[in-house]
Design a protein around this motif. Structure first.
Motif, mmCIF file in Angstrom:
data_model
loop_
_atom_site.group_PDB
_atom_site.id
_atom_site.type_symbol
_atom_site.label_atom_id
_atom_site.label_comp_id
_atom_site.label_asym_id
_atom_site.label_seq_id
_atom_site.Cartn_x
_atom_site.Cartn_y
_atom_site.Cartn_z
ATOM 1 N N THR A 7 0.968 -1.128 -0.010
ATOM 2 C CA THR A 7 -0.150 0.042 0.007
ATOM 3 C C THR A 7 0.737 1.193 -0.040
ATOM 4 O OG1 THR A 7 -1.771 -1.218 1.419
ATOM 5 C CG2 THR A 7 -2.036 1.269 1.020
ATOM 6 N N ASP A 8 0.683 1.996 -1.279
ATOM 7 C CA ASP A 8 1.511 3.256 -1.368
ATOM 8 C C ASP A 8 0.973 4.110 -2.328
ATOM 9 O OD1 ASP A 8 3.719 5.208 -2.107
ATOM 10 O OD2 ASP A 8 4.573 4.459 -0.300
ATOM 11 N N ASP A 9 0.803 5.269 -2.262
ATOM 12 C CA ASP A 9 0.209 6.380 -3.142
ATOM 13 C C ASP A 9 0.920 6.344 -4.274
ATOM 14 O OD1 ASP A 9 1.723 7.756 -1.329
ATOM 15 O OD2 ASP A 9 0.598 9.639 -2.154
ATOM 16 N N ARG A 14 5.664 1.499 -5.262
ATOM 17 C CA ARG A 14 4.985 0.106 -5.059
ATOM 18 C C ARG A 14 5.482 -0.845 -6.032
ATOM 19 N NH1 ARG A 14 0.105 3.110 -5.778
ATOM 20 N NH2 ARG A 14 -0.236 2.025 -7.802
ATOM 21 N N ALA A 15 5.761 -0.567 -7.346
ATOM 22 C CA ALA A 15 6.690 -1.277 -8.279
ATOM 23 C C ALA A 15 7.917 -1.690 -7.785
ATOM 24 C CB ALA A 15 6.793 -0.582 -9.681
ATOM 25 N N GLU A 32 -1.916 -4.574 -4.848
ATOM 26 C CA GLU A 32 -1.388 -3.236 -4.545
ATOM 27 C C GLU A 32 -2.516 -2.412 -4.264
ATOM 28 O OE1 GLU A 32 1.181 -1.881 -7.417
ATOM 29 O OE2 GLU A 32 2.330 -3.657 -7.727
ATOM 30 N N ALA A 33 -2.463 -1.619 -3.441
ATOM 31 C CA ALA A 33 -3.585 -0.219 -2.988
ATOM 32 C C ALA A 33 -2.671 1.052 -3.132
ATOM 33 C CB ALA A 33 -4.132 -0.650 -1.558
ATOM 34 N N VAL A 51 0.238 -6.878 5.418
ATOM 35 C CA VAL A 51 0.118 -5.495 4.843
ATOM 36 C C VAL A 51 1.293 -4.494 4.965
ATOM 37 C CG1 VAL A 51 -1.395 -3.688 4.599
ATOM 38 C CG2 VAL A 51 -2.233 -5.861 5.137
ATOM 39 N N LEU A 52 1.831 -3.966 3.826
ATOM 40 C CA LEU A 52 2.718 -2.944 3.786
ATOM 41 C C LEU A 52 1.994 -1.601 3.967
ATOM 42 C CD1 LEU A 52 5.773 -4.476 1.854
ATOM 43 C CD2 LEU A 52 5.894 -3.759 4.232
ATOM 44 N N LEU A 53 2.170 -0.787 4.757
ATOM 45 C CA LEU A 53 1.367 0.412 4.767
ATOM 46 C C LEU A 53 2.034 1.571 4.888
ATOM 47 C CD1 LEU A 53 -1.788 1.116 4.948
ATOM 48 C CD2 LEU A 53 -1.848 0.902 7.214
ATOM 49 N N ASP A 54 1.931 2.607 3.853
ATOM 50 C CA ASP A 54 2.381 3.788 3.987
ATOM 51 C C ASP A 54 1.548 4.715 5.034
ATOM 52 O OD1 ASP A 54 4.003 6.209 3.233
ATOM 53 O OD2 ASP A 54 2.895 6.735 1.628
ATOM 54 N N LEU A 55 2.182 5.826 5.579
ATOM 55 C CA LEU A 55 1.660 6.405 6.523
ATOM 56 C C LEU A 55 0.834 8.056 5.775
ATOM 57 C CD1 LEU A 55 3.818 6.740 9.593
ATOM 58 C CD2 LEU A 55 1.765 5.545 9.351
ATOM 59 N N GLN A 56 1.357 8.535 4.775
ATOM 60 C CA GLN A 56 0.805 9.504 4.156
ATOM 61 C C GLN A 56 0.456 9.194 2.717
ATOM 62 O OE1 GLN A 56 1.163 12.422 5.810
ATOM 63 N NE2 GLN A 56 2.143 11.522 7.557
#
Length: 225
Positions: A7-9, A14-15, A32-33, A51-56
């Motif tokens: 998960t990253d914007d 992500r790639a 991917e999210a 789940v790998l989760l970005d904060l921002q």
């Protein structure tokens, strides 16, 4: 196979993460999210392990998504992707039940190690993040915290206290082993024992106890010529 949701914007981030994780034969990036809302929905549907989760992120940030993930996919372990500038949010996710923290500039082997540790039910916390969080919460009702921490540390043996003191400095298992002239595997056993005795969920919580109790590591022995 360890089923992972990234998960990253940022698509390039992500790639890059997918490419690194794909090098692990025991890891499968199943989805991917781009934001926290997508992560929650996908984790609920796909039964992921980590789940790998970005904060921002837009729509729903990582801190909010962590709380949602704990309800929607309680079996999933959440690793927070963070930077040095997000210490306050790191502390919030620690309390919120994350499985650990991974700095975005970490080396590829650290990413693989973190995912495997999380999937195994262990906490992964980089030494740099440990030191930052300990420093961040070094204020407040110090007298009460110090008394409680010293009382809890009475459960430990002398060697366990040595290990905890170095853990409180943010040292890794390998660094602690070198300081105490012990193998990394032995240190890992000691760390697990310390966490159990102190009823701590991860290394950061134990490091905070060491800091509150005023526990300091002995200076490393000098090598004589």
């Amino acid at each position: 196979m360890i089923r992972v949701l990234v998960t990253d914007d940022e698509p390039l981030v992500r790639a890059g993460i997918r490419m690194i994780l794909s090098s692990g034969e025991d890891i499968d990036v199943v989805a991917e999210a781009a934001n926290g809302r997508e992560a929650v929905d996908l984790a609920r549907k796909l039964a992921v392990d980590v789940v790998l989760l970005d904060l921002q992120m837009p729509v729903m940030d990582g801190v909010t998504a962590l709380a949602e993930l704990r309800r929607a996919a309680p079996r999933a372990r959440v690793l927070i992707l963070t930077t040095f500038g997000e210490r306050e949010n790191v502390l919030r996710t620690l309390v919120g039940g994350s499985a650990g923290f991974l700095l975005k500039d970490s080396a590829p082997p650290d990413l693989l190690r973190a995912v495997r540790a999380a999937a195994a039910g262990e906490a992964y916390l980089s030494p740099a993040t440990t030191r930052q969080v300990v420093d961040l919460v070094a204020s407040g009702d110090t007298a009460r915290r110090s008394e409680e921490a010293r009382h809890r540390l009475e459960r430990l043996s002398d060697r366990e206290r040595d290990v905890l003191a170095l853990l409180g400095e943010g040292l890794s298992n390998a660094e602690t082993g070198r300081r105490l002239h012990m193998s990394e595997g032995t240190i890992k056993t000691y760390v697990s024992r310390v966490l159990t005795k102190l009823d701590c969920g991860n290394r950061v919580q134990a490091a905070l106890l060491a800091r509150d109790a005023g526990l300091r590591a002995a200076a490393p022995e000098r090598e004589h010529p």
